[in-house]
Design an enzyme around this catalytic site. Structure first.
Site, PDB file in Angstrom:
ATOM      1  CG  ASP A  31       6.288   0.432   1.461  1.00 45.92           C
ATOM      2  OD1 ASP A  31       6.108   1.450   2.164  1.00 45.92           O
ATOM      3  OD2 ASP A  31       6.358   0.462   0.224  1.00 45.92           O
ATOM      4  CG  ASP A  77       4.307   7.091   0.224  1.00 43.87           C
ATOM      5  OD1 ASP A  77       4.752   8.236   0.037  1.00 43.87           O
ATOM      6  OD2 ASP A  77       3.803   6.414  -0.676  1.00 43.87           O
TER       7      ASP A  77
HETATM    8  N1  GLY Z   1       2.876   3.936  -0.775  1.00 43.75           N
HETATM    9  C1  GLY Z   1       2.683   3.917  -2.175  1.00 43.75           C
HETATM   10  C2  GLY Z   1       1.442   4.573  -2.605  1.00 43.75           C
HETATM   11  O1  GLY Z   1       0.775   5.245  -1.823  1.00 43.75           O
HETATM   12  O2  GLY Z   1       1.119   4.431  -3.785  1.00 43.75           O
END
Ligand code: GLY
Length: 382
Positions: free
Chosen positions: A95, A155
């Site tokens: 992330d 994501d």
């Molecule tokens: N990237 C984690 C979420 O969208 O909860």
């Protein structure tokens, strides 16, 4: 449904900036937690995947008001991001884009923050260290190469702009080459035949061959987690921005269509697209803002007529959010948008309930970003 008007967009942004100004003293040297409790965020350290959104909200407030107090607070937070990447505090995951794009890349683009630039390039190095040539993807979570963690998640499409930016800055194509490989692998595998999406997708550790899809935060494996689908909308638009590949534009059309066909009347999805009009399940308002941002991004690359239709769609999402989901009283919440769902347990997933029917940081951030995109010709962070 009508779309949000220019005037309402301006009013909404004025409110957001004023709201953030009021709560800034509590959240300059510390961050807001990922999600609220009873609509109030508690303070948190810079050690989650979500901290960048709070700094991003501060930068968007700075853009809207030009008030130096926002800049000063955001620059204090950039120091924290630089320290975090230097000391490798909870950065063993993918992330880095969510963390370093709306905070440090934004600071570099807006006020030429050299610390922001340094931190973001180090974050890009960290991100590419998770690249798996066998399978050609960036491993999302866990120990590198481990069978139970040998997967990407949808994501991650939002983490890739950091890599394109890093290649542009350093003139070293190693970052964008990895982004390109990951994009190719991800969009080939996470989109199902009906254009719903897998949240996560596993690969064979020996051969790198695609293995199987699975959910983590969705209701069940075969359903479409609302936010995953929204990441798919914004992610495919960004994929097109950086590559101009027609197949990514097609992916955008189809993934968006699936999302639109599974919305309740007010266009704000339940937390999983399995649930439709009349369900008692909680909403995920953040998905509506993320989708609006993706649609506004893609509108830049379409014919004028097509772009107009998509912009109207985005204005409808924002009208619904502004009228019925946004915080309207400064004292009722320290967040911006209510009724989001971070993670909800179901009989078929392994989640615990986190931030169910609450504000969350990305819901607030992308709400402001979508408003900003409607307000002016925004030089984006992503
Ligand atoms: N990237 C984690 C979420 O969208 O909860």
């Amino acid at each position: 449904m009508e779309g949000i008007s220019k005037e309402e967009v301006g009013q909404a942004l004025d409110f957001c900036a004023e709201h953030i100004r009021r709560y800034l003293p509590d959240f300059t040297c510390q961050f807001q937690n990922a999600f609220s409790v009873n609509n109030f965020y508690e303070p948190a350290e810079n050690d989650d995947w979500t901290n960048g959104f709070w700094t991003g909200e501060i930068w968007l407030s700075y853009e809207h008001t030009k008030d130096g107090a926002f800049r000063q607070a955001a620059e204090i937070q950039i120091e924290s991001f630089l320290d975090r990447i230097n000391r490798k505090i909870v950065v063993d995951h993918h992330d880095m884009g969510f963390l370093y794009t709306p905070s440090c890349v934004a600071g570099y683009k807006l006020v030429h923050s050299e610390k922001g630039r340094e931190a973001a390039i180090k974050a890009a190095d960290q991100l590419i260290s998770r690249y798996q040539p066998k399978g050609e993807f960036i491993q999302a979570w866990g120990k590198l190469g481990e069978k139970g963690n040998y997967r990407l998640i949808i994501d991650c499409l939002l983490n890739l702009p950091l890599l394109y930016w890093a290649s542009g800055e350093t003139k070293d194509s190693k970052y964008s080459e990895i982004a390109e490989k990951h994009l190719h692998t991800a969009l080939r595998n996470v989109i199902r035949e009906d254009y719903s999406t897998w949240h996560t997708f596993y690969f064979d550790t020996e051969t790198g061959e695609p293995d199987h899809g699975a959910t983590c935060q969705g209701y069940r494996d075969g359903s479409a987690w609302a936010r995953g689908q929204a990441w798919g909308i914004y992610g495919s638009a960004l994929a097109y921005r950086y590559t101009k590949k027609e197949e990514y534009k097609e992916a955008f059309y189809k993934v968006t269509e699936y999302f639109l066909n599974h919305l309740p009347k007010d266009m704000v999805p339940y937390w999983d697209l399995e649930f439709t009009e009349g369900s008692e399940e909680p909403r995920d308002s953040s998905s509506a803002s993320i989708a609006a941002c993706g649609i506004l991004e893609m509108a830049k690359y379409l014919t004028e007529q097509e772009a107009e239709n998509y912009r109207l769609l985005a204005r409808k999402f924002m009208k619904s959010l502004y009228d019925n989901y946004a915080v309207k009283e400064h004292s009722s919440s320290n967040g911006l948008v209510l009724h989001s769902t971070y993670a909800k347990s179901s009989p078929y997933n392994t989640c615990n309930n986190h931030g169910v029917d609450e504000c969350n940081l990305w819901g607030d951030y992308f709400y402001m970003e979508a408003l900003t995109r409607l307000h002016k010709d925004w030089e984006q962070y992503w």
